[in-house]
Design an enzyme around this catalytic site. Structure first.
Site, short mmCIF file in Angstrom:
data_model
loop_
_atom_site.label_atom_id
_atom_site.label_comp_id
_atom_site.label_asym_id
_atom_site.label_seq_id
_atom_site.Cartn_x
_atom_site.Cartn_y
_atom_site.Cartn_z
CE1 TYR A 176 2.56 -5.99 5.03
CE2 TYR A 176 3.60 -7.21 6.80
CZ TYR A 176 3.27 -7.09 5.46
OH TYR A 176 3.66 -8.05 4.56
CE LYS A 186 15.78 -12.08 -4.88
NZ LYS A 186 15.01 -12.67 -3.80
CG ASP A 216 0.55 0.94 4.71
OD1 ASP A 216 1.75 0.90 5.00
OD2 ASP A 216 -0.21 -0.03 4.80
CD GLN A 240 -2.78 1.34 2.42
OE1 GLN A 240 -3.29 2.40 2.70
NE2 GLN A 240 -3.03 0.27 3.14
#
Ligand code: CAO
Length: 415
Positions: free
Chosen positions: A138, A75, A168, A17
């Site tokens: 978070y 990667k 966020d 977010q």
């Protein structure tokens, strides 16, 4: 009409977010936002909280409008080369990976500078440098660590987190401002720079008034506008203030007609000093306008509970909208407690583009929140979020890859 950020190209390496909120804003202001996602998986929110099987969730669609999506396995050695080309050709890289993830991929600040010294590298992290700098974070962790939770809720209950995503989306907003500021400075210096918005810092910035109160409390031992005054006690730290107004004008949430069955039949009522006499008239307590216990803001402070109880006796006879209509006539500041259902159906918010209906190829029509910042010369047109990898070929071609090269990279699992 041209857009404010026309010509700015953003390598959007964000997920969940905080970062996506930031890049969505930049896209709404006209930047070309290229979201880089892992092939086959994409941003984890595509599949989180799904309401329709196998369709991008509202969580994802509502945070990723106006972007293009390209898949790269960063990667994979060949995928890394594609990312390098993107870095060379973009103005800003925005990321909100866990601390160190970008370095582990091989894209340190030094390497990015080698590839493109004009590149602005903007990051959301949970914490700034210090004891928690390596932590994953978070929303609610940030609300707790930034001072919001300890100051939200009622005095006799536990700390409470807010529904407003200040950790966020709030940090995403801060980061967006940092990015446009760095872009502006680059016009003078020609150089990129690092932009960091830590979620703890962003939340604390939004809780600035509570640090104000901490220092007032330490100096005076009391805060008269808090519900703990005059009968409760104050401890060492700013307490939870319930629904008390944060400023110098006392306010509270009061019941309206229908509160017994409707959880949102409430109004926020502010007893603003200049309209005190009008408040007394409206609620039928004319004598309070001149009574020595009620006539001045200072005299009223010890009686706020009784005052709000009396006002509530009046608001309970009206619906929140009826009360609003009456109070607004007298310039008495107040606000209805609106449910998300009421907000979604509010015609004036549709008219201004704050609530927008968007059509999506697999989901169909849904509502979203449009750009809350309105620029008169750069209007926002909300466009649906991209499907995973929808623009990989298009962007790769713009970067100079031939169809054969694109197909070889796909076979190699790099894109
Ligand atoms: N190709 C290959 N690998 C990719 C990739 C791609 N296109 N995109 C990402 N990755 C890899 C990264 O290299 C990293 O791998 P390593 O851990 O091996 O280095 C991994 O995916 C990213 O992982 P992450 O740790 O960022 O993701 P997570 O789901 O475990 O954690 C979150 C999520 C949000 C807790 C963490 O990213 C974080 O703390 N971010 C900073 C704070 C923040 O923004 N929080 C708010 C999120 S919104 O609520």
């Amino acid at each position: 009409m041209s857009k404010a950020l026309d010509g700015v190209r953003i390598l959007d390496f964000t997920h969940v977010q905080s970062g996506p909120t930031c890049t969505q804003l930049l896209a709404w202001f006209g930047a070309d936002v290229i979201k880089v996602e892992r092939a086959g998986a994409g941003d984890i929110t595509r599949e989180q909280l799904r309401d329709i099987p196998d369709v991008d969730s509202l969580y994802f669609t509502m945070l990723n409008h106006n972007k293009r999506s390209i898949t790269i396995d960063t990667k994979n050695p060949e995928g890394k080369l594609v990312l390098e080309t993107l870095i060379e050709q973009c103005d800003v890289l925005v990321e909100n990976f866990a601390p160190g993830a970008l370095d582990r991929m091989g894209f340190t600040w030094e390497r990015i500078q080698e590839l493109n010294p004009r590149m602005i590298v903007a990051s959301v992290k949970g914490f700034g440098p210090g004891p928690y700098e390596d932590c994953k974070v978070y929303e609610n962790v940030a609300q707790c660590a930034g001072g919001a939770a300890s100051t939200t809720g009622f005095d006799d209950g536990p700390p409470v987190v807010s529904g407003a995503q200040i950790g966020d989306s709030g940090t995403g907003l801060h980061l967006a401002l940092g990015i446009v500021t760095a872009l502006y400075q680059r016009t003078q210096t020609g150089r990129g720079q690092k932009v960091l918005a830590a979620m703890q810092d962003g939340v604390l910035n939004l809780c600035r008034v509570k640090l104000r109160d901490q220092q007032r409390l330490e100096r005076t031992g009391t805060m008269k506008e808090y519900p703990q005054y005059p009968n409760g006690t104050f401890g060492e730290a700013v307490p939870r203030a319930g629904n008390a107004s944060g400023g110098g004008q006392p306010g509270w949430i009061l019941k309206c007609k229908g509160w017994e069955t409707d959880p949102n039949a409430y109004i926020y009522f502010i007893t603003q000093a200049p309209v005190w006499a009008k408040i007394c008239n409206v609620i039928g307590k004319e004598e309070w306008a001149t009574h020595p216990d009620y006539a001045t803001p200072a005299a009223r402070l010890p009686h706020l509970k009784d005052i709000f109880a009396e006002i509530e006796r009046w608001t309970m006879t009206k619906s929140k909208f009826e009360a609003m209509e009456i109070l607004n006539k007298y310039d008495i500041p107040c606000g209805p407690i609106l449910s998300m259902k009421e907000i979604a159906e509010e015609p004036s918010l549709r008219k201004t583009g704050t609530i927008v209906e968007v059509d999506h190829p697999t989901r169909g029509k849904y509502l979203t929140v449009g750009n809350p910042i309105k620029l008169s010369d750069s209007p926002t047109e909300v466009k649906r979020s991209p499907l995973l990898g929808e623009h990989t070929d298009e962007v790769m071609a713009e970067l100079g890859y031939s169809p054969e090269q694109i197909s070889a990279l796909r076979t190699a699992g790099a894109i």
